[in-house]
Every structure is written in C-alpha cells, then in structure tokens.
Design a protein around this motif. Structure first.
Motif, PDB file in Angstrom:
ATOM      1  N   CYS A 155      45.246  46.017  31.854  1.00  0.00           N
ATOM      2  CA  CYS A 155      46.022  45.773  33.071  1.00  0.00           C
ATOM      3  C   CYS A 155      47.348  46.532  33.026  1.00  0.00           C
ATOM      4  O   CYS A 155      48.050  46.524  32.022  1.00  0.00           O
ATOM      5  CB  CYS A 155      46.268  44.280  33.204  1.00  0.00           C
ATOM      6  SG  CYS A 155      47.395  43.866  34.524  1.00  0.00           S
ATOM      7  N   CYS A 158      50.026  46.223  38.218  1.00  0.00           N
ATOM      8  CA  CYS A 158      50.352  46.889  39.473  1.00  0.00           C
ATOM      9  C   CYS A 158      50.497  45.892  40.614  1.00  0.00           C
ATOM     10  O   CYS A 158      50.874  46.266  41.704  1.00  0.00           O
ATOM     11  CB  CYS A 158      49.257  47.880  39.822  1.00  0.00           C
ATOM     12  SG  CYS A 158      47.734  47.056  40.283  1.00  0.00           S
ATOM     13  N   CYS A 161      46.008  42.917  42.633  1.00  0.00           N
ATOM     14  CA  CYS A 161      45.056  41.809  42.721  1.00  0.00           C
ATOM     15  C   CYS A 161      45.758  40.519  43.134  1.00  0.00           C
ATOM     16  O   CYS A 161      45.253  39.763  43.956  1.00  0.00           O
ATOM     17  CB  CYS A 161      44.328  41.625  41.402  1.00  0.00           C
ATOM     18  SG  CYS A 161      45.417  41.456  39.980  1.00  0.00           S
TER      19      CYS A 161
HETATM   20  S1  SF4 Z   1      44.849  45.046  39.857  1.00  0.00           S
HETATM   21 FE1  SF4 Z   1      45.615  43.305  38.683  1.00  0.00          FE
HETATM   22  S2  SF4 Z   1      44.437  43.452  36.797  1.00  0.00           S
HETATM   23 FE2  SF4 Z   1      44.286  45.482  37.742  1.00  0.00          FE
HETATM   24  S3  SF4 Z   1      45.990  46.637  36.853  1.00  0.00           S
HETATM   25 FE3  SF4 Z   1      46.735  45.750  38.760  1.00  0.00          FE
HETATM   26  S4  SF4 Z   1      47.746  43.826  38.108  1.00  0.00           S
HETATM   27 FE4  SF4 Z   1      46.396  44.486  36.417  1.00  0.00          FE
END
Ligand code: SF4
Ligand SMILES: Cc1cc2nc3c(=O)[nH]c(=O)nc-3n(C[C@H](O)[C@H](O)[C@H](O)COP(=O)(O)O)c2cc1C
Ligand code: FES
Lengths: 870, 434, 235
Positions: A155, A158, A161
């Motif tokens: 992870c 970012c 999610c």
């Molecule tokens: S979408 Fe969620 S799990 Fe994937 S890198 Fe971004 S924060 Fe991490």
C-alpha cells in the motif's frame, strides 16, 4: 440544474501551445498536448483532488513552489513545465519515497504488468534507491473480505480506496487507521468490508495492495483479452469489460460509461461472472421422462417435444419472459405466441397489466430523464424504489448528485431506505398504498388545506407530506425514480399509474429539460421486453395488439383452472420471481406442459419443467437490450457457449418454424433489423450505430411523434408547456390543481394491532447468480423479518429470534427477526426472490408474527453473519 | 523602545483575574464596548493599522487576513487556534489559564471586525485545566451578554464554543484543525481554497492564534497606530516568548519585538547553567532552523530571524548548551515529527520515517559521512514538496543541523566506527577545526 | 508506542550519554514484526460488516446518550461532535473499546469504522485497555534536555506494571517552563525529579491530589511584570 460548461483556453506546457477546456486540472489538461503527468492519488471519479501523493508536482511560471498538477485548474495563458530539472528531481524523490517500503515482489504480484506504480517508477523514478534500512514486512496477503485481499506492504497510502468507501459509496466501512507512517487501511474491529460496491476498490488501487480473491493468480495481463459487455444482472445495465482467458471470463471490470454507470460496478456485477463457469450450470437440454426425472437429452428431442407441447396447446399457451432476455428474443417470443400459436397471453412483468395508455404516457420521450439527470437535477424523488437493491449503481449516482451538486433528495418508500440519511425529506407510506400516497403527495403539492385524511389513507403523516412537498416545490427540474412495482405489483392499487402521471404533470416534468421519470422495471431488460411487445396488452413499440391477453397473475390462474395449458418460460421462474407463490404452484402443477430456458435448475424449473433448454450467459449472448432510461445497448459475445448451449433466439426461431410460422430471420443481425423495423421508435437504428455506448432513443429526432403521450398532453391538459425552449427562461410552473383526491381508507391501515401490514423487497443479493457464484455464495440471503422495536416488544420477539410469519390461508414463512428503529410500527418486511422462505410464500396484506417454538431447520447463529467463503 | 511595554502580561498573576469580576475590575471588556460602538470597517482598520502579525507561526498580518473574508451575509466562522503543540511553546497556555476573558474579548472584537457569526476555540486536549477555566469564563461571558445572542444588545450574535482536541500536533495546522473540528481525522487540506474563502463547513473562516486574538483588545484600547509604534517597523508590538531548555529561568516573557535575543536568553531567562555555553538555539519552536551562539545578538523579530535563515515561528526559544550532542537533538526532533506526521502526503510520511531511521543508524555507528549527504538530500526532497509544512518543519531544522554541525556528526561516526567513546568536547573541537 | 529496535549491540558510554553500537557495522535486514497493532491483522470473516448500529438493537447508557446528543447540538454539523463523543465514551468505559465506539456511533448515526479512524488518529484516545490513572510524561525536546527520559524511566519503574497506571511518554505538553514535567490525570506537575516518582504514585494510590506543591497552577509567571498589580510582588 445547468451542466458545467467549459470554455476552451490555450496554455503552454513544455513549450507547446495546447488547447484545453478551462479549469480542467493540469494533470488532465496536459493530455490534450499528449503530455503525461504521473499521478497516484488523483482519480477524477473520486471527486475533488486531495493532493496527497505529490507525484504530480510541476512548475507553473509565476508560482515559486512546485504545484500539484492534479489540483491546479488550467487557466488561459498559463505556462507549465514538466521536464525541468527541478520537476524531475521532485518526481524522482516522490517515487523514491514511495518505494521505501514497497516490496519488490512484482513477479508474484497480481498487479504486475498493469500497475501504475510499476509504470511510473519506470518512467519517472530514480532507477535506484538510496534506502538501505530494512523495509517493513508483514503477514500478507490478508483477507479484507471474502472477495478482497489486502497486502499492506504494498500500500502506498494514496487514499483512493478509503475515499471511495467514505465519499463515493458512503458506506464508511473502509478507513485509514492510526497516523503517519503507521497509517494503514482497515476496518472497525476486524469486521470484513462487505458492502454493495466494495469491489471497486480493487480497480482503484494503483498498486497490488487490494486484489480480487477470485481473480488472484488466474492470469497475467499478457494472457488475457478484454471484451466489452453489459451486465444484465439488474436493470442498471452497467457497461463492463470482461477479462477473458481461454474462453473463460476471469474478471469483470467497469467500462466507464458516463451515461450509464459512471465508471462503477456493484459487487454482484463484478463477481457473479463465476456463475458462468460452475458445474451447476445447465449445458444440455433436459427432458422430463416417464418417471418424472429431468434427464439430459439431445436438441432434436427437446425441440420436438417442445414443439409438440406448443402445437398441442395452441392459443392456450402462455409465456413469461424475464431476467436477461434480449429485445430480439422478446420479439421472437411474442411472434411465436401471437403469430404461430395465436395466443395473446404473454408478459414480462409479474403484476397485473397496466393500462396501455398509461404505459405509453409513462414512456413518452418528453418524460424520460436520463441517468446523468439524477446527478444534475435540482431535486430527485425516489418513489417506492430502493436504488441499491433495484438498480444499485444508480444509488451511487444519486449520492454523487447530493454530495457534489447539492441535489435535494426526497425519499418516499414503504421500507426505510439506505438513502434516508442523505435525504432532505423522507416519507414512509404503507406498503401497497402507493396510489393513495401519490394522491396525498399531489394534494400536498397543490396546497390542499387538510392533509391529515390524505396522509392517513396512505399510511404516512401530514408533516412527511409537507416535507416532501417543500423539497420538491422550489426545484426547477425534478427527476422521479420509481420502481415498476408501484404500477401494479402485488400490493399496488391500479390507479397508481394515473397518480404518477398526475404528479409528473404537476411537477412539469415533460416540459423541463433535465427533468423526467426513470422507471426501474423488474427484469434487467424489462423496458426492452416491454417495447419489443412482451406484454399482454401491447405489441412492438407499445402498439395495440390484435387481441388482449392475460397478464402474469391471470396466467397463473388460467393454468390452474385449465383455461391455459402450456407455459413457456424465457429466463423466468415464477416461483422465484413472482408474487403469489401459492397461485403459481397451483398453476405450474396443473399445467399440461412447461418449457423453460434456464441456466440453473431453480425450484420452479426443477419441479415443473418438462423441457429445459440450457440458457446462454450474458457473456455469450448477442443482441440488444434497453436501459430504463431508453438507451438501446448492444450485447456482443465475449466467449463461446459451453457444451450444447444454443442461442435462445435460435431456439425461439426454430420453434416458430416448427410451428409453421418461420420468421425468416436466420441470423441475429437480421433479428435486430427486424426488431428495429417493428418498433417505430427504434426505426433506423443499426448495430454499428449502437456501437459500444448505445443510443437513447427518446432523444433521437422525432422520437416524440413515434410514441405520443405524456402527462402534459394526456392527463393534465398542459400541452402548451412544450413552448419552453431548452435552456430558455422557465416560466414559474403553474401548479396544476391536483385531481381532487378522495381519500380511501384501506382497512389494512386500521386493522387491529395484532396483525402487521406486510411489505416485501428484493435485495441486491437475491439472485440465483449470487447463490451459484462461489465467491458470492456467502452473500446469499436467508429470510429476515424486519420489524419495529415496538412491535417486537409487544410480540415478545427479540433480535435474532426465529419468527414464523403467517399470512392468508395458513401460509407461513420462517425467518430471523431483525429489529430496525426506522420501521414504522405495524409493518413488517420480508425479502422476496431468495431461494427459501421467500416473501412470496405468503399473501398479505395482513400477517401475524410469532416466535418459532422449535428452532429446527431454520437458520442458526445470531444476526446474519457474513459467513466465510463456502 | 519602551522596555516597560507589557500589554498581555502586566499583572497577569493577579488573583481573581480569571473571573469576570476580576477582569472587569481591571477595565476588561471596555475595548469590546468601544469596538462595538465603531463600524466594523473601522475596527478592521485599526487592526490593519496595528501591523499585528499572527503569533501562531506563519506571522501573517492579522488585519489583512481578516479583510480577505468575503463580504455579504453568510455563515462565517472564527476559529481560535489554541492547539499550541509546537515543542517549546507554552505561552497560550499561560494566557488562557490566567486571563481567559482577554481572549474571549479579543475573539468578539475580531468577529465584529470581520462580520463573523460563529466562533470556536480549538484547544489541545491535553490542556484540561485550561479548558475548564475557559469553559467557566465562557459561561460567565455568555451570562453577561458578551457572547451569544445579540452581544451587548447590538446586532452582533456570536455563539462561541470551546472544542477540545485529543492529542495531535497536526491539528495546530489551520486546515488540519478545521478537519478535526469537523469531526474528522486532522488531515491538512489542499490549499487553495484558503480558509478565508472555504474553511470550516465550507464557509469563510478566520483562523488566528490565541496570542494574536488576545492582543486585539489592547490594539482597540490604544489605537492601531499607537500599537504599531511598539516593536520594529515590520514586527510591531510585543510578543510572548516561551524560553525553555538549558536556561536557568525558563518561562514566558513578554518582550517588544526587536529586543536583542541575548537579552531574552541571558538577562531574562538567565542563560545556560553556570559553566555552560549556548551551543545552538531554536528561535521559534522546534520547527525553526537552529541558530548558534553567533546569532545571539540578532534582534528578536520576524525579519531578523528570517534573514538569519530561521524564523520567529511561535516565539519559542529553545536553548541547547554544549552538554548535549547535536545528534540527540536531531533524533528527538525527527522522532517527534515522524510521530506527528498525519500520513497523508508522501514526502512527509516517508521522509520523516526515513530520517529517523538514518539518524538511528548514525547513532548506532553504522553510518558513513555519505549518509549525511543522503540525509541532507532527503531533507531537500521534503522541503516545498509536502501538502502542509509539517514536513518542512522537520526538514528545515534537521537540514540546518547537518549543515552547521556536520563535523560533530562525522566525529561521532568515526568514534563509533573505532569503538572509542565519543566526547562531546572532541566533537566540538572538530567543529572548531572545520 | 514504538517497539524498541531489536538488534545485537554493545554499549558505549561517552560523556555520561549511553550509546548503543552494533558488534558488526552491518545493516540489519528484514527484521520481522509490526510496529503497529493491526498491520498484521486480517478481518474476521464471521463478523457482520460494521454498519451504523441500529438503536433498536444496541443499548446506549442514557447518560452517555444525553452527553453525546448535547455535544452534537453544539455544532452546526453534528459530526463535529466526534471528538467530544469519543472522549465521553472513553471516560465511561475507560478506553475506546469496540463496544464504546459502537455506542458513540449509534448515537451519532455514524459507522463505528469512521469513529475508529478518528480515534486512532489522536494520541489521547486509548484503543486498548489502560489503567485509570493517565500519566503522560513529556519526553520532547525541552523536557528531555532537562532529564525527562530518566524521569520517564523512574515513573515506569515505580509503577512496575501496576494496572492502575497508564504511563506514557508524550510529545511536548506545552509546559516546558516546568520541565521535566508530567500531566497526571490532566494536572500538570513539574519540575519533577526521578525521586518524585514513588511519591507521585503514592498520592494517586491514596486518592490524594498528586504532588500539590509542584502543580503548575500554583506557579507564578516568570515575567516580572506578571506581579505588577495592586498589592502584587512586582507593584
Ligand atoms: S488504494 Fe488503498 S490500499 Fe491501494 S495503495 Fe491506495 S491507500 Fe493503499
Ligand atoms: C504543523 C503546524 C503546526 C502548527 N501548530 C500551531 C499551533 O499549535 N498553534 C497556532 O496558533 N498555530 C499553529 N500553526 C500555524 C497555523 O497553521 C496558523 O498559521 C495560525 O494558527 C494562524 O494564526 P495566526 O495568524 O494568528 O498566527 C501550525 C502550523 C503548522 C504547519
Ligand atoms: S496525483 Fe497530485 S498529489 Fe497525488
């Protein structure tokens, strides 16, 4: 509400003069000059940029600090540099930072080959890292839900999610825990992330941190092919891209269509593909033999037997079409019944027929709102519809409108809605009292002095009505999202359609651009089947048929009393999908023959069908379907058919021929052509023109003449409203005097407290595909009896208790008590469409409840656990 | 310069000052009455004329910031930043504890000046006693009509709510504070939009530090122009300075801006313990690049500190004498910022974490001078690249320590490699040799 | 809350400062283990998804409900009450237990996940059970320059694992004038010597005000002008 309009401006990027729409974010605007700015956290679908990852730093002249391109709106004359030493160093440093703790396990990572982090590292990274400290290592992958695996090492925080969960799906289950370098994606106290839209986070994750458990290690990007398709598991008809390897569908991705799905999918659509390839699926025809067993048979025998049954029954044949049946299949079915057999008895709805004039009026082009209208309307009225169950992706669209454009949301339903917390006003009317409710709402909008009687007749309260009216009144353009059940489902009054049209007139829907109705049908292609003529009282294009026939309830009755003989089921199992199970059981038992197209042996087929044709999966089908907002979409086969499966249209065509009425349409393309010719408002469409995005027929030129009607002309005499040009100043809508409603007291509402008023609903998970797809099995539902805490206390029922619900004539269903504060006293809700103890097992409107004394045979455990993968 | 100019601290130890009666006895709330009798523009004019610069860290002109709020009737908010979490800073604490009504009065005047109709005080959760004192003062002020509906019978209505934080340095950053006040994780927001346009609940919001707002009544009382005569031309007025670390009399001192730093550190706070010398000092909290003994004669004001490559920040002087290795200071700080990084943006989250790991490696004797270069470059990769300035707040002082004390770091490395004890004196000698 | 670095080492003393050094100047790679509880945890697939708790099935103590609802009423947007609500349930339950968070979520109509995300962000919310007496020892720069680390050790040693105490090293508490200091159940006390530790704990065990003479509230300002009031020392 006006759609955003953007001027084109010119800006300079890396010395290039580029034209782009003003105020697009630089990260997007750069693409107009074929320049790529790397991004991680930026995803326009998620709403406003957050500027978290810092990958997109660029230099803008006149601003001393580097700026994030994802959050800098482009302006005329802006001078941007993405290639200077300063920018490059910043980009390299961000990649270096991101890779500090990112494991180098690309060779065993599912994302490998389609991973933005890989690509950006390759394109913008420093090549080598100076980080020699130990990386963090953790157990991986872990289950985040039965569908999604999480690898926290990978992870990059970012936020995509968690933003999706909190700001898009608004389920607020997936969150970031802890702080700083310790932050991690997780849930409350180890609860799984199970929610209708959870799978979208897999596609959003720019690294391999969130992966699909069903897809894990199934393929590499270079092994697979993408095939555009349409999800036919519900009327929302989301556009999908199927990942295909060796004639198997391995994955479903969204195929972003702004006019349909906005780039999202629900979990049913995303994971039910597994049901295509399970052993339970039928791949050969079945015939019931002498000893009553269904046995595999050859096509010749099956077709011969079917033709024999049909020929024998002649005009005593009836047909039901549902689920994934295409427009072409609907047309061929209607021709077989009407032309070859002379029978008018066919239906694609489960309730009593709706008056044809009303149907035409409701389908009138001027009254049709589009899906994006939900997002830009001033107000949206959700009427007797639970979007997350009835057309899930539309729920996300409504939430988006409320969140981003401050759409006023009014929710008028019998069962509490998941949208209630977002709504400006809500009303709870009594189940089955939609017509009374519409009358009451019209009264409130017209300023009727005394609302109490009207409210009482509908089983809601006067303040609820005034609240809804207040939310709708000031709004220029209103979109009404209703479910077909309001028009004459099991418990609706017959004049609901008239009431709906009156309301549409009152709200001026037909003459306001951006306003209108969206009616969600029961079947995924309900609108297409209706327009193809699969109705007892309408031919193709809602034309008047030569003879009127029986609707679904009448068919059940006719089969039972011998008026009808043979039942033809095209993707329909009435025991599963139709109300009045007892009537259907009687009808099916008495039928002289039952012929079914089916992919799975659901109860009605298993126990009653004499001939079963193995049905195609959507991924194998070819043809067209029609979205509830009138968008005709094209289905193309992504994979070959397994076993002996033959296309349904061919089977229908063949049978018609054997019955002496060859349609003469030997290819599916000819069938589509014939359909377009037969339905006046489809006239001139071609498959090429439909392409991958489809066409909304209501906005085709001249559509208005091809299906005249609409409330302004038909019901309320507001025909002159057509004079307001789109975009022009709107005259204040003159409130139409509501048709003076006569409150009718239903005795159900004044019934003694011992019995409760029954309402039913069908959840998103109530589908055979959910039961058959291994990954989704855990979501298959058991009956839960939803009731108010007050009634529960009075009846001595506690949360999780086994409850027997008794309806007319000693019918019973069993379920587990689920107490909900939002359910009004005196009402109880049961789930329809599930495999066992479904709501159609009892007839309302009044039922009684008591705790089951024995717990044998019922579901066990407390609540409704998200059981581990089966 | 008038050495006696004490606007905030004069008689602050007077018993009973924290009560409304005590405050009013000393002429409290007179400035408010006066301000309310003036048109809002004139009050704003006084604030502009005073040249008062924010006391929370950034030093932005307070009147100017207030004038950025859009005009027109809408919900506008004032948020008093009482998060005071910058290491070394404890001035707001003393103000709120001993003279809470001064702050309240300042808030109401500022609200009047900027046509604000709702105010909050965001106080750090650890200040439990101060929160209690403020709550009591707020109740008194409300009962007396100084806040709430129709303040003193005028058209100004100002509900004022005390909101307690729960332990997060980043909630002192103004947009992190707003998110926290909205009930979220205290992650800073992207700017623009700036809070003046879109802040709390998306409404225009004025955010000021406790000391800034507590200075407002004095400005109204004496007039902005008069206030501007105090201090230097670009750093007007008096400032509370929190002096801590290796000094003999740590505490808060109110000084006129422009007072020589040496006077504050030595004359007021007593300087380092006998026999010790100032090795380095932070002029404006732990986030300010370090200065050395050479800089002790600089006037203590915004511009002089900036010119010396550091900043006045929150006005917290932390003195480190020659008994403490610079590595210890660097490691302490880096760990603090790693702990407090919110985790939202990459350079700060990863950069603070990486820096700590490198410093620990240096401490363990597993590093070479090349690692110092890497560490310095990591600091440069943080500065200016983050979402808010928390990352910079670590990178700037750490960067300054590497730059100014490189020989000491290297001496430590060498000593650890050889297995020999590191003597601070040796390090200092090496530094001198450089 | 960080775990100590688990490496082989020998100890060097220099200038009174203890230093740790590796026997071999070799970078330890791949030492396994989580710094944060939770990183290594999978979800429990037998649990239900954590949605907004329905008041029909979740009991919230009436006093708690009243307090949270009062907090919600103070703000234009009730969600602002998340911190006060978490503080209330923590006071009631001793820590932000899952049950406590569910109760707050139920009253606030939020998911427990949302509130957990908030709770884990802030240092003062305890997400695992702790002793009732909170002793935050400031170990940030100004206090550590004056011996805070030794103080922290001394208090830890004196508490000796007694479950009544929640001894934590804390970032700057904003009281560097009384460094080294600690916040004891919200009361600021300092300057403290390591020798004060047993007395401090004894006071707490006996239910007395902790070290009253060293409490910050008694301390005059360092600025001489602070005493400049009629009858004051500086007048
Ligand atoms: S979408 Fe969620 S799990 Fe994937 S890198 Fe971004 S924060 Fe991490
Ligand atoms: C990481 C960080 C922490 C901060 N902490 C505080 C604080 O504790 N108190 C404060 O008043 N300002 C703090 N600030 C400054 C605020 O962001 C803001 O500039 C200030 O409150 C504005 O008030 P002023 O103009 O009156 O100084 C901090 C800034 C940053 C970047
Ligand atoms: S893409 Fe711009 S900051 Fe992440």
């Amino acid at each position: 509400m006006p759609r955003p309009e953007r001027q084109t401006i010119t800006f300079s990027i890396d010395g290039l003069e580029v034209e782009a729409p003003e105020n697009t974010m630089l990260a997007d605007a750069a693409k107009y000059g074929d320049i790529e700015i790397p991004v991680f956290c930026y995803e326009p679908k998620l709403g406003d940029p957050v500027g978290a990852c810092r990958m997109c730093l660029v230099e803008i002249e006149g601003i001393p600090k580097l700026q994030t391109a994802c959050s800098s709106p482009v302006k005329d004359g802006m001078v941007v540099h993405t290639q200077t030493a300063r920018v490059k160093e910043a980009q390299r440093s961000v990649v270096e930072f991101l890779l500090i703790n990112h494991p180098l396990d690309c060779p065993v990572c599912d994302k490998g080959g389609e991973c933005p982090l890989q690509d950006i590292t390759f394109g913008w990274g420093p090549g080598r890292s100076r980080f020699i400290e130990p990386k963090r290592h953790f157990r991986k992958p872990l289950e985040l839900s039965p569908l999604i695996a999480i690898d926290r090492e990978r992870c990059i925080l970012c936020y995509r999610c968690v933003r999706f969960s909190q700001e898009l799906a608004e389920d607020y289950q997936l969150v970031l825990l802890e702080r700083g370098a310790h932050s991690f994606v997780g849930t409350f106290d180890g609860h799984p992330y199970v929610a209708p839209f959870s799978g979208n986070i897999i596609e959003l994750c720019p690294v391999g941190a969130l992966t699909s458990i069903p897809y894990r290690f199934r393929a590499r990007p270079w092994d697979i092919e993408g095939a555009g398709s349409i999800c036919m598991l519900c009327p929302a008809q989301c556009n999908t891209e199927l990942t295909v390897r060796d004639e198997r569908v391995l994955r479903v991705l969204d195929r972003h269509h702004e006019g349909v799905d906005d780039g999202w999918l629900c979990d049913k659509g995303r994971f039910a593909y597994q049901a295509i390839h399970v052993d339970d699926r039928l791949t050969t025809p079945l015939l019931r033999d002498g000893d009553g067993e269904l046995r595999p048979a050859g096509w010749d025998d099956a077709l011969a037997r079917a033709a024999e049954l049909l020929a024998g029954a002649g005009d005593r044949t009836a047909a039901l079409a549902g689920s994934t049946a295409t427009n072409e299949e609907g047309m061929l079915l209607a021709r077989m019944l009407r032309d070859a057999l002379g029978s008018p008895h066919l239906d694609s709805r489960s309730g009593p027929p709706v008056d044809l004039d009303h149907l035409r009026a409701l389908g009138a082009p001027a009254l049709q709102a589009s899906v994006p209208d939900l997002e830009f309307a001033h107000a949206v009225l959700v009427l007797d519809c639970e979007p997350v169950d009835d057309a899930p992706i539309l729920e996300m669209r409504i939430r988006k409108g409320v969140r981003r454009n401050r759409v006023k949301l009014a929710v008028a339903t019998s069962r509490p809605s998941a949208l209630d917390p977002s709504a400006a006003a809500t009303a709870r009317f009594a189940p089955g009292h939609a017509a009374a409710f519409l009358a009451a709402l019209s009264g409130a909008l017209a300023g009727a002095p005394d609302l109490d009687d009207l409210a009482a007749a509908a089983g809601c309260t006067a303040p609820e009505l005034t609240g809804l009216a207040a939310a709708l009144e000031g709004a220029q353009d209103v979109v009404v999202l209703y479910h077909d059940r309001i028009l004459g489902g099991p418990d609706a009054d017959a004049d609901a359609a008239a009431g709906l049209l009156a309301l549409a007139g009152q709200l001026g829907l037909a003459r306001t651009p951006g306003a209108g109705l969206i009616g969600i049908p029961e079947a995924a292609n309900g609108r297409g089947l209706r327009e193809a003529g699969v109705l007892p009282n309408a031919g193709p294009g809602l034309s008047a048929p030569p003879a009127g026939g029986r609707g679904a309830p009448g068919i059940a009755e006719g089969l039972a009393n011998g008026d009808l003989d043979v039942l033809y089921l095209l993707g329909s199992d009435p025991l599963r999908s139709h109300p009045g199970r007892r009537a259907w059981e009687a009808g099916l038992a008495a039928a002289g023959g039952v012929i079914a197209h089916a992919a799975f042996l659901t109860e009605g087929i298993r126990d009653h069908a004499d001939v079963v044709f193995p049905a195609e999966a959507t991924a194998e089908k070819e043809g067209t379907v029609t979205h509830p907002d009138g968008r005709v979409q094209r289905l193309r086969p992504a994979i070959g058919r397994p076993g002996d499966v033959r296309p349904e249209w061919q089977v229908l065509h063949e049978l018609s021929g054997r019955l002496g009425s060859d349609p003469g349409l030997p290819t599916i393309a000819l069938c589509s052509e014939a359909l377009f010719a037969a339905v006046p408002f489809y006239a001139g469409l071609t498959l090429t023109e439909l392409g991958g995005r489809g066409i909304r027929w209501p906005v085709r030129p001249g559509a208005g003449e091809l299906l005249p009607g609409g409330p302004d002309t038909a019901t309320t005499g507001e025909a002159d409203g057509g004079g307001t040009a789109a975009g022009g100043a709107q005259p204040t809508p003159t409130p139409t005097p509501a048709p003076t409603p006569t409150p009718r007291r239903s005795n159900a509402l004044t019934a003694p407290g011992a019995r409760l008023l029954l309402g039913t609903y069908r959840s998103i998970w109530a589908a055979p595909e959910v039961e058959y797809a291994p990954a989704l099995k855990f979501l298959a539902r058991e009956q839960r009896v939803e009731l108010s805490p007050a009634d529960a206390a009075r009846l001595g029922i506690r949360q999780g208790d086994e409850v027997l619900v008794t309806g007319g004539a000693d019918q019973q269903v069993r379920g587990r008590a689920e107490l909900r504060n939002a359910i009004p006293e005196g009402r109880v809700f049961l789930e329809a469409g599930i495999a066992e103890h479904a709501a159609n097992g009892i007839d309302g409107p009044l039922v009684s409840l008591h705790r089951a004394t024995s717990t044998n045979g019922g579901p066990s455990g407390s609540g409704t656990p998200a059981r581990a993968r089966a | 310069m008038t050495p006696s100019a004490k606007l905030l601290f004069k008689g602050i130890d007077e018993p009973g000052l924290a009560t409304l009666a005590g405050y009013e006895r000393r002429g409290g709330y007179q400035a408010l009455r006066r301000a309310l009798a003036m048109p809002a523009e004139d009050v704003l004019g006084e604030l502009l004329a005073s040249g008062l610069r924010g006391r929370g860290g950034a030093g932005f002109a307070m009147g100017k910031k207030a004038s950025f709020l859009p005009k027109g009737t809408m919900d506008k908010y004032l948020v008093c930043n009482a998060d005071e979490s910058e290491p070394g800073t404890f001035k707001d604490r003393e103000l709120m504890q001993k003279n809470p009504h001064l702050l309240i009065e300042g808030i109401v005047i500022a609200a009047h000046a900027a046509a604000i109709n709702r105010a909050f005080i965001y106080i750090r959760g650890e200040y439990e006693q101060q929160a209690r004192i403020l709550d009591r003062a707020l109740a008194e002020a409300e009962a007396a009509g100084y806040i709430g509906d129709r303040v003193l019978g005028t058209d100004l209505s100002l509900p004022l709510v005390l909101h307690r934080g729960a332990g997060a340095y980043i909630c002192g950053e103004e947009t992190g504070l707003l998110d926290s006040l909205e009930g979220k994780r205290g992650n800073p927001r992207l700017k623009p939009p700036f809070p003046a346009n879109q802040g709390l609940y998306q409404g225009p919001t004025l955010i000021n530090n406790v000391e800034t707002l507590a200075t407002v009544p004095a400005i109204i009382a004496m007039g902005g122009a008069e206030y501007a005569k105090l201090g230097t031309e670009t750093s007007t007025g008096t400032k509370l300075v929190s002096v801590s670390g290796h000094v003999q009399r740590p505490g808060n001192y109110e000084v006129e801006l422009g007072t020589p730093s040496r006077e504050i550190i030595y004359d007021m706070a007593g300087g380092p313990p006998p026999g010790r010398e100032v090795k380095l000092w932070f002029p404006g909290g732990s986030s300010s690049p370090v200065l050395t003994a050479e800089d002790l004669d600089l006037p203590y004001d915004f511009d002089s500190m900036a010119k010396a490559g550091s900043m006045l920040g929150s006005g917290a002087i932390i003195v480190v004498d020659d008994s403490t290795p610079v590595l210890d200071v660097a490691l302490k700080l880096a760990k603090f910022y790693r702990h407090e990084s919110c985790g939202k943006c990459t350079p700060c989250r990863e950069g603070t974490n990486w820096t700590v790991q490198m410093l620990e490696r240096i401490e363990r004797g597993e590093a070479t001078p090349m690692d110092l270069d890497i560490m310095a470059s990591v600091q440069e990769h943080i500065i200016g690249h983050c979402l808010c300035v928390l990352g910079d707040a670590m990178a700037m002082p750490i960067g300054s320590m590497i730059k100014k004390f490189r020989p000491e770091f290297e001496a430590h490395m060498e000593a650890m490699q050889l297995g020999a004890p590191v003597a601070s004196e040796a390090a200092l000698a090496a530094q001198g040799a450089a | 809350r960080a775990a100590p670095h688990p490496t082989a080492e020998d100890v060097i003393r220099a200038d009174g400062v203890e230093r740790r050094r590796h026997a071999h100047p070799e970078v330890p790679r791949f030492d396994h283990g989580s710094r944060v509880p939770g990183w290594d945890d999978a979800v429990d697939l037998d649990k239900d998804p954590a949605v907004v708790p329905d008041p029909a099935v979740l009991d919230v103590p009436a006093a708690l409900r009243t307090e949270i609802e009062a907090a919600m009423a103070r703000y234009p947007d009730s969600r602002s009450a998340a911190l006060p609500a978490l503080a209330a349930v923590q006071r009631h339950h001793g820590w932000c237990s899952p049950e406590a968070i569910e109760q707050a979520a139920c009253v606030m109509r939020l998911t427990p996940g949302y509130l957990t995300a908030v709770a884990t962000f802030y240092d003062m919310f305890e997400t695992s059970p702790v002793g009732p007496h909170a002793i935050y020892v400031c170990t940030n720069i100004s206090c550590s320059l004056r011996g805070a680390d030794a103080l922290h050790e001394a208090i830890l040693a004196a508490a000796d694992g007694d479950p009544a105490f929640n001894v934590r090293s804390f970032e700057c508490l904003g009281a560097c004038d009384i460094a080294p200091m600690a916040s004891v159940d919200g009361v600021y006390i300092g300057p403290l010597e390591p020798d004060d530790a047993p007395g401090l704990l004894a006071d707490l065990r006996a239910g007395r005000a902790p070290l009253p003479d060293k409490q910050l509230s008694r301390r005059p300002s360092a600025d001489p002008a602070a005493g400049d009031y009629p009858g004051g020392p500086g007048a």
